[in-house]
Motif scaffolding. Structure first.
Motif, PDB file in Angstrom:
ATOM      1  N   LEU A   1       2.568  13.000  -2.303  1.00  0.00           N
ATOM      2  CA  LEU A   1       4.012  12.893  -2.311  1.00  0.00           C
ATOM      3  C   LEU A   1       4.458  12.054  -3.509  1.00  0.00           C
ATOM      4  CD1 LEU A   1       4.557  12.361   1.502  1.00  0.00           C
ATOM      5  CD2 LEU A   1       5.005  14.431   0.202  1.00  0.00           C
ATOM      6  N   ARG A   2       5.780  12.040  -3.762  1.00  0.00           N
ATOM      7  CA  ARG A   2       6.299  11.456  -4.992  1.00  0.00           C
ATOM      8  C   ARG A   2       6.327   9.934  -4.977  1.00  0.00           C
ATOM      9  NH1 ARG A   2       9.373  14.914  -8.280  1.00  0.00           N
ATOM     10  NH2 ARG A   2       9.516  17.051  -7.529  1.00  0.00           N
ATOM     11  N   ASP A   3       6.835   9.359  -3.901  1.00  0.00           N
ATOM     12  CA  ASP A   3       7.060   7.915  -3.882  1.00  0.00           C
ATOM     13  C   ASP A   3       6.989   7.433  -2.450  1.00  0.00           C
ATOM     14  OD1 ASP A   3       7.561   5.389  -4.736  1.00  0.00           O
ATOM     15  OD2 ASP A   3       9.699   5.663  -5.093  1.00  0.00           O
ATOM     16  N   GLY A   4       6.673   6.160  -2.260  1.00  0.00           N
ATOM     17  CA  GLY A   4       6.558   5.603  -0.920  1.00  0.00           C
ATOM     18  C   GLY A   4       7.157   4.221  -0.840  1.00  0.00           C
ATOM     19  N   GLN A   5       7.671   3.903   0.340  1.00  0.00           N
ATOM     20  CA  GLN A   5       8.279   2.593   0.588  1.00  0.00           C
ATOM     21  C   GLN A   5       8.121   2.261   2.057  1.00  0.00           C
ATOM     22  OE1 GLN A   5      12.453   2.445  -0.312  1.00  0.00           O
ATOM     23  NE2 GLN A   5      12.501   0.232  -0.501  1.00  0.00           N
ATOM     24  N   ALA A   6       7.847   1.004   2.364  1.00  0.00           N
ATOM     25  CA  ALA A   6       7.689   0.543   3.741  1.00  0.00           C
ATOM     26  C   ALA A   6       8.896  -0.287   4.138  1.00  0.00           C
ATOM     27  CB  ALA A   6       6.411  -0.282   3.893  1.00  0.00           C
ATOM     28  N   ARG A   7       9.407  -0.054   5.351  1.00  0.00           N
ATOM     29  CA  ARG A   7      10.574  -0.771   5.844  1.00  0.00           C
ATOM     30  C   ARG A   7      10.316  -1.276   7.257  1.00  0.00           C
ATOM     31  NH1 ARG A   7      15.922   2.561   3.723  1.00  0.00           N
ATOM     32  NH2 ARG A   7      15.438   2.396   1.498  1.00  0.00           N
ATOM     33  N   THR A   8      10.925  -2.389   7.576  1.00  0.00           N
ATOM     34  CA  THR A   8      10.771  -2.968   8.904  1.00  0.00           C
ATOM     35  C   THR A   8      11.658  -2.236   9.905  1.00  0.00           C
ATOM     36  OG1 THR A   8      12.478  -4.593   8.376  1.00  0.00           O
ATOM     37  CG2 THR A   8      10.191  -5.225   7.977  1.00  0.00           C
ATOM     38  N   THR A   9      11.379  -2.447  11.179  1.00  0.00           N
ATOM     39  CA  THR A   9      12.160  -1.872  12.268  1.00  0.00           C
ATOM     40  C   THR A   9      12.567  -2.987  13.230  1.00  0.00           C
ATOM     41  OG1 THR A   9      10.231  -1.432  13.668  1.00  0.00           O
ATOM     42  CG2 THR A   9      10.834   0.264  12.063  1.00  0.00           C
ATOM     43  N   ASP A  10      13.264  -2.594  14.295  1.00  0.00           N
ATOM     44  CA  ASP A  10      13.654  -3.576  15.309  1.00  0.00           C
ATOM     45  C   ASP A  10      12.456  -4.087  16.097  1.00  0.00           C
ATOM     46  OD1 ASP A  10      16.257  -3.241  14.519  1.00  0.00           O
ATOM     47  OD2 ASP A  10      16.698  -1.706  16.028  1.00  0.00           O
TER      48      ASP A  10
ATOM     49  N   ALA B   1       0.812  -1.220   0.000  1.00  0.00           N
ATOM     50  CA  ALA B   1       0.000   0.000   0.000  1.00  0.00           C
ATOM     51  C   ALA B   1       0.845   1.270   0.000  1.00  0.00           C
ATOM     52  CB  ALA B   1      -0.925  -0.001   1.220  1.00  0.00           C
ATOM     53  N   ALA B   2       2.159   1.142  -0.024  1.00  0.00           N
ATOM     54  CA  ALA B   2       3.022   2.322   0.120  1.00  0.00           C
ATOM     55  C   ALA B   2       2.822   3.321  -1.007  1.00  0.00           C
ATOM     56  CB  ALA B   2       4.488   1.886   0.196  1.00  0.00           C
ATOM     57  N   GLN B   3       2.692   2.848  -2.240  1.00  0.00           N
ATOM     58  CA  GLN B   3       2.489   3.763  -3.351  1.00  0.00           C
ATOM     59  C   GLN B   3       1.165   4.501  -3.232  1.00  0.00           C
ATOM     60  OE1 GLN B   3       4.362   4.712  -5.880  1.00  0.00           O
ATOM     61  NE2 GLN B   3       6.122   3.417  -5.500  1.00  0.00           N
ATOM     62  N   ARG B   4       0.113   3.792  -2.835  1.00  0.00           N
ATOM     63  CA  ARG B   4      -1.189   4.448  -2.660  1.00  0.00           C
ATOM     64  C   ARG B   4      -1.131   5.484  -1.545  1.00  0.00           C
ATOM     65  NH1 ARG B   4      -2.884  -0.956  -3.005  1.00  0.00           N
ATOM     66  NH2 ARG B   4      -3.419  -0.978  -0.786  1.00  0.00           N
ATOM     67  N   LEU B   5      -0.417   5.169  -0.480  1.00  0.00           N
ATOM     68  CA  LEU B   5      -0.284   6.136   0.609  1.00  0.00           C
ATOM     69  C   LEU B   5       0.470   7.378   0.156  1.00  0.00           C
ATOM     70  CD1 LEU B   5       0.614   3.694   3.529  1.00  0.00           C
ATOM     71  CD2 LEU B   5      -1.519   4.953   3.254  1.00  0.00           C
ATOM     72  N   ALA B   6       1.515   7.191  -0.638  1.00  0.00           N
ATOM     73  CA  ALA B   6       2.281   8.342  -1.111  1.00  0.00           C
ATOM     74  C   ALA B   6       1.403   9.264  -1.953  1.00  0.00           C
ATOM     75  CB  ALA B   6       3.496   7.868  -1.907  1.00  0.00           C
ATOM     76  N   TYR B   7       0.649   8.699  -2.867  1.00  0.00           N
ATOM     77  CA  TYR B   7      -0.222   9.538  -3.692  1.00  0.00           C
ATOM     78  C   TYR B   7      -1.332  10.164  -2.862  1.00  0.00           C
ATOM     79  CZ  TYR B   7       1.948   8.205  -8.097  1.00  0.00           C
ATOM     80  OH  TYR B   7       2.839   8.046  -9.124  1.00  0.00           O
ATOM     81  N   ALA B   8      -1.812   9.462  -1.850  1.00  0.00           N
ATOM     82  CA  ALA B   8      -2.858  10.022  -1.009  1.00  0.00           C
ATOM     83  C   ALA B   8      -2.368  11.243  -0.235  1.00  0.00           C
ATOM     84  CB  ALA B   8      -3.386   8.965  -0.047  1.00  0.00           C
ATOM     85  N   PHE B   9      -1.105  11.236   0.191  1.00  0.00           N
ATOM     86  CA  PHE B   9      -0.525  12.377   0.900  1.00  0.00           C
ATOM     87  C   PHE B   9       0.128  13.382  -0.040  1.00  0.00           C
ATOM     88  CE2 PHE B   9      -0.371   9.212   4.472  1.00  0.00           C
ATOM     89  CZ  PHE B   9      -1.207   9.907   5.322  1.00  0.00           C
TER      90      PHE B   9
END
Length: 477
Positions: A176-185, A166-174
């Motif tokens: 913004l140019r591009d979106g990417q999701a990354r994991t954390t600790d 859903a990262a691309q859809r979120l980027a366009y919804a806000f």
């Protein structure tokens, strides 16, 4: 109480539900007090949450009430002068600790918090249960010159892959140019990276050539966050895939330039194969220890010679060392192959093709520990064209023609995690995504571009020490 026999498939009998709700009679004069108390609690929570707004406002009101407007104007002017002086004296610390935290808090309030529930619902990341609506919690926002990093606490049952899709859809919804999701600790959180400005829009100029290359961090270009991209060549083969005019030459020449200092000192030997008649890589001839082109049989012979060197080195290091350390007497051998498919799929002579495949398979499977690296570029990433694709721990995907090719080059699920190689425009030659074994998220990079003049100057400046007396061996038809 008698037992109830339940037949499979039948509905279990239950007692009738009590639908009578308890009634609390509250005097009418208590309602305004209740509303007032609840409003004060909410205002207190908001004041504490947005202390960076309420704190300066309360301080300004106190100074104005205590000392008047002239003193308040003087305080504001002094703070402004201090900020400008900080910015002029040390811009890096001012941006990191002064400006970007303010931008992050403002964007969290105005860009993300304001539309968060509705966007979560329209992108399929919110849910409802028992009449209640559940929305992922926005934890914090961090900003830099190019990117917004939005940390989110996921709902139970969600995975980082759900947010990656859903990262691309979120980027366009806000907007913004591009979106990417990354994991954390933390397993319950995910970081969304939204691109505000693209640092890779402009061509990257040739980078400085180090006298002694750091094989663990070769600087080849610029990352999407504006930082230098460093390739780890120690213990890794590299595969570069991209369509025509996607910038494969930029990757190869950036790597050759990063190793040029080692070529001059003797720490590196470049064995270069150019099946397209030598037109692509011949400009760097003074840098090459071996240069094979045009004739598949001669290229097969050079690859078999590299295998022989590898086996002799392995026999010498057996029981002495587990990893090869490059020295001028025993250099790192880097095998560079442009258009690998011309050697593995497009040769009509089956015997020569099998010789090349066998030699490459041995170099890829056994060469890392003994100081032999393979850097290969190709256009067609299909399995029948490159059967040993999985032997390349580092894979670079430039502009590709089909969405399915992204996963073929970078690994299953890479496109869902943001590696949209098929959406790279033709004008962005040299832009691609780098995937490493063991690293979940690909990295977006633009490699430096070297003109023909830069390449010729590179060959003259960093030519091999022995090249003054003897030119590199060329394998021709």
């Amino acid at each position: 109480m008698p037992l109830i026999n339940v037949i499979p498939g039948e509905k279990i009998p239950v007692a009738p539900m009590n639908l009578r709700l308890p009634v609390w009679r509250v005097p009418g004069w208590l309602l305004p007090l209740w509303w007032l108390a609840r409003g004060l609690v909410r205002l207190t929570i908001l004041a504490v949450r947005y202390w960076w707004l309420t704190g300066p406002a309360v301080a300004a009101l106190w100074v104005y009430a205590r000392y008047g407007r002239l003193i308040l104007a003087g305080v504001v002017l002094a703070v402004t002068v201090a900020c400008v002086a900080w910015w002029r004296w040390h811009p890096a610390s001012w941006l990191r600790f002064g400006w970007y935290p303010v931008v992050a808090r403002w964007r969290r309030l105005w860009v993300y918090r304001r539309r968060w529930p509705s966007i979560m619902a329209t992108c399929g990341l919110a849910t409802a249960f028992a009449g209640d609506r559940y929305v992922p919690h926005l934890v914090k926002v961090r900003c830099d010159r190019y990117v917004d990093e939005v940390t989110v606490r996921m709902l139970p049952g969600q995975l980082p892959d759900d947010w990656a899709r859903a990262a691309q859809r979120l980027a366009y919804a806000f907007r913004l140019r591009d979106g990417q999701a990354r994991t954390t600790d933390r397993p319950d959180r995910v970081v969304l990276r939204f691109l505000r400005r693209d640092p890779l829009a402009a061509t990257v100029a040739p980078l400085p050539v180090p006298d002694v290359p750091d094989f663990t961090a070769l600087v080849l270009g610029v990352r999407e966050d504006g930082a230098p991209y460093r390739l780890r060549l120690t213990g890794s083969h590299v595969l570069v895939a991209g369509a025509t005019n996607s910038g494969k030459g930029s990757v190869l020449w950036s790597l050759i330039a990063a190793l040029a200092g080692g070529v001059r000192s003797g720490l590196v030997e470049l064995w270069v194969f150019d099946p397209k008649g030598g037109m692509e890589l011949a400009a760097g001839l003074p840098l090459f220890a071996r240069f094979a082109y045009d004739d598949p049989e001669s290229m097969a012979g050079v690859l078999e010679e590299a295998v022989k060197r590898m086996r002799l080195r392995a026999a010498r290091l057996r029981g002495v060392a587990r990893q090869h350390t490059p020295t001028p007497d025993d250099p790192l051998i880097v095998v560079v192959v442009d258009e690998l498919a011309s050697l593995t799929a497009y040769i009509s002579d089956r015997k020569v093709k099998e010789r090349i495949k066998d030699a490459l398979s041995l170099l890829l499977s056994q060469g890392r520990a003994v100081g032999v690296r393979v850097i290969a570029a190709l256009q067609d990433p299909r399995k029948d064209v490159l059967p040993f694709r999985d032997l390349f721990p580092t894979r670079i995907g430039l502009r590709l023609t089909e969405p399915e090719q992204c996963d073929l080059v970078l690994g299953d699920g890479a496109r869902d995690r943001g590696a949209t190689c098929d959406q790279i425009p033709e004008s962005a030659a040299g832009v691609g995504y780098v995937a490493l074994d063991g690293v979940r998220e690909p990295v977006r990079v633009r490699f430096s571009y070297l003109t023909d003049d830069h390449i010729r100057d590179l060959g003259r400046t960093y030519r091999r020490l022995c090249a003054t007396d003897q030119e590199p061996q060329e394998e021709t038809a």
